[in-house]
Scaffold this motif. Sequence first.
Motif, short mmCIF file in Angstrom:
data_model
loop_
_atom_site.label_atom_id
_atom_site.label_comp_id
_atom_site.label_asym_id
_atom_site.label_seq_id
_atom_site.Cartn_x
_atom_site.Cartn_y
_atom_site.Cartn_z
N HIS A 49 1.36 -60.73 -36.84
CA HIS A 49 -0.05 -60.87 -37.21
C HIS A 49 -0.92 -61.10 -35.96
CE1 HIS A 49 -3.05 -62.96 -40.18
NE2 HIS A 49 -3.68 -62.37 -39.20
N THR A 50 -0.47 -61.97 -35.09
CA THR A 50 -1.24 -62.30 -33.88
C THR A 50 -1.35 -61.10 -32.95
OG1 THR A 50 -0.56 -64.61 -34.04
CG2 THR A 50 -1.33 -63.85 -31.89
N ILE A 51 -0.25 -60.40 -32.74
CA ILE A 51 -0.28 -59.23 -31.84
C ILE A 51 -1.17 -58.14 -32.44
CG2 ILE A 51 1.10 -57.39 -30.81
CD1 ILE A 51 3.42 -59.48 -30.67
N ALA A 52 -1.07 -57.92 -33.75
CA ALA A 52 -1.93 -56.93 -34.40
C ALA A 52 -3.40 -57.31 -34.23
CB ALA A 52 -1.57 -56.80 -35.88
N GLY A 53 -3.69 -58.59 -34.34
CA GLY A 53 -5.07 -59.04 -34.13
C GLY A 53 -5.55 -58.77 -32.72
N ARG A 54 -4.68 -58.98 -31.75
CA ARG A 54 -5.06 -58.68 -30.36
C ARG A 54 -5.30 -57.19 -30.17
NH1 ARG A 54 -0.63 -62.53 -28.16
NH2 ARG A 54 0.49 -60.58 -27.82
N LEU A 55 -4.48 -56.36 -30.82
CA LEU A 55 -4.68 -54.91 -30.73
C LEU A 55 -6.02 -54.51 -31.33
CD1 LEU A 55 -1.16 -53.49 -31.56
CD2 LEU A 55 -2.56 -52.86 -29.59
N ILE A 56 -6.35 -55.08 -32.47
CA ILE A 56 -7.62 -54.75 -33.12
C ILE A 56 -8.77 -55.19 -32.23
CG2 ILE A 56 -9.13 -55.36 -35.05
CD1 ILE A 56 -6.53 -55.46 -36.78
N GLY A 57 -8.63 -56.34 -31.59
CA GLY A 57 -9.69 -56.83 -30.71
C GLY A 57 -9.82 -56.03 -29.43
N GLY A 58 -8.77 -55.32 -29.05
CA GLY A 58 -8.82 -54.47 -27.86
C GLY A 58 -8.92 -55.23 -26.56
N TYR A 59 -8.46 -56.49 -26.54
CA TYR A 59 -8.63 -57.31 -25.35
C TYR A 59 -7.56 -57.12 -24.30
CZ TYR A 59 -11.83 -59.68 -28.50
OH TYR A 59 -12.83 -59.96 -29.37
N ARG A 60 -6.48 -56.44 -24.64
CA ARG A 60 -5.35 -56.37 -23.73
C ARG A 60 -4.89 -54.93 -23.58
NH1 ARG A 60 -2.13 -61.89 -24.23
NH2 ARG A 60 -3.90 -63.17 -24.77
N ASP A 61 -3.89 -54.76 -22.73
CA ASP A 61 -3.30 -53.45 -22.51
C ASP A 61 -2.63 -52.96 -23.80
OD1 ASP A 61 -2.04 -51.19 -21.50
OD2 ASP A 61 -0.44 -52.34 -20.52
N ARG A 62 -3.14 -51.87 -24.35
CA ARG A 62 -2.68 -51.38 -25.65
C ARG A 62 -1.19 -51.04 -25.63
NH1 ARG A 62 -4.33 -50.11 -30.45
NH2 ARG A 62 -3.45 -48.35 -31.58
N ASP A 63 -0.72 -50.37 -24.58
CA ASP A 63 0.70 -50.00 -24.53
C ASP A 63 1.60 -51.24 -24.49
OD1 ASP A 63 0.10 -47.31 -24.63
OD2 ASP A 63 0.04 -47.11 -22.43
N ALA A 64 1.20 -52.24 -23.74
CA ALA A 64 1.98 -53.47 -23.66
C ALA A 64 1.98 -54.19 -25.01
CB ALA A 64 1.44 -54.39 -22.57
N GLU A 65 0.84 -54.19 -25.67
CA GLU A 65 0.75 -54.84 -26.99
C GLU A 65 1.56 -54.09 -28.04
OE1 GLU A 65 -0.58 -57.82 -27.85
OE2 GLU A 65 -0.93 -58.08 -25.72
N LEU A 66 1.56 -52.75 -27.97
CA LEU A 66 2.37 -51.98 -28.92
C LEU A 66 3.86 -52.25 -28.71
CD1 LEU A 66 0.41 -48.60 -29.02
CD2 LEU A 66 0.69 -50.24 -30.91
N ALA A 67 4.27 -52.39 -27.44
CA ALA A 67 5.67 -52.73 -27.16
C ALA A 67 5.99 -54.13 -27.69
CB ALA A 67 5.93 -52.65 -25.66
N ALA A 68 5.08 -55.07 -27.48
CA ALA A 68 5.29 -56.42 -27.99
C ALA A 68 5.34 -56.42 -29.52
CB ALA A 68 4.18 -57.35 -27.50
N LEU A 69 4.52 -55.58 -30.13
CA LEU A 69 4.51 -55.48 -31.59
C LEU A 69 5.83 -54.92 -32.11
CD1 LEU A 69 2.85 -55.90 -34.14
CD2 LEU A 69 1.88 -53.62 -33.81
N ALA A 70 6.39 -53.95 -31.42
CA ALA A 70 7.69 -53.39 -31.82
C ALA A 70 8.78 -54.46 -31.75
CB ALA A 70 8.04 -52.19 -30.95
N GLU A 71 8.77 -55.27 -30.71
CA GLU A 71 9.76 -56.34 -30.58
C GLU A 71 9.56 -57.40 -31.67
OE1 GLU A 71 9.69 -57.93 -26.62
OE2 GLU A 71 9.92 -55.95 -25.73
#
Length: 183
Positions: free
Chosen positions: A60-82
């Motif tokens: 939930h938290t990582i998805a929220g960061r992705l929606i907010g666009g505050y971080r590196d999208r590729d890194a967040e998608l990798a973190a989301l997969a984990e």
Amino acid sequence: MDAVATQLPALLGVLVGTVGTIVATSLADRSRWRRNQTVRWDERRLDAYAEFARALKEVHTIAGRLIGGYRDRDAELAALAEADFRHTLAWENVLLLGDGPAVTAARAWRDAVWDIERLARDRSTDHQLPDLLHRANEARDRFYDAARGGLGVGGGSVAQAALLVSRIRPEPRAPHAGTATDH
């Protein structure tokens, strides 16, 4: 023969006492064993519920960061997969050890978070995000209520959704006395 007849009540008393002791000890041991088993499984169930909640909250938290666009999208998608992987493992433990109401509530919370995750992955600018967040928070509250109920945890409600709604949808504030809008 008279000696045996006079001692017969005492012998019967000893026999009845011995059988009673064996029965009482067996019942006490069985009860103790059941109590220990219950405690053992409750501890494991608590661990499964806590791990599931941590893993799903991470998604939930990582998805929220992705929606907010505050971080590196590729890194967040990798973190989301984990995080999804950890969540999948934790979900299996809930299915194995959880009681019916907790599993049902966990499924609803998981589905609500999946909707937020889908929104994050699709890069959607869906205006339903506040509703999705509120649905996830309410589902989390129901999961905690079901898990606490199944584990026999008292202490009243720990619901957070109503408290968090103001962060998602700020309520309009009433004008203060003496302001220009009071005329």
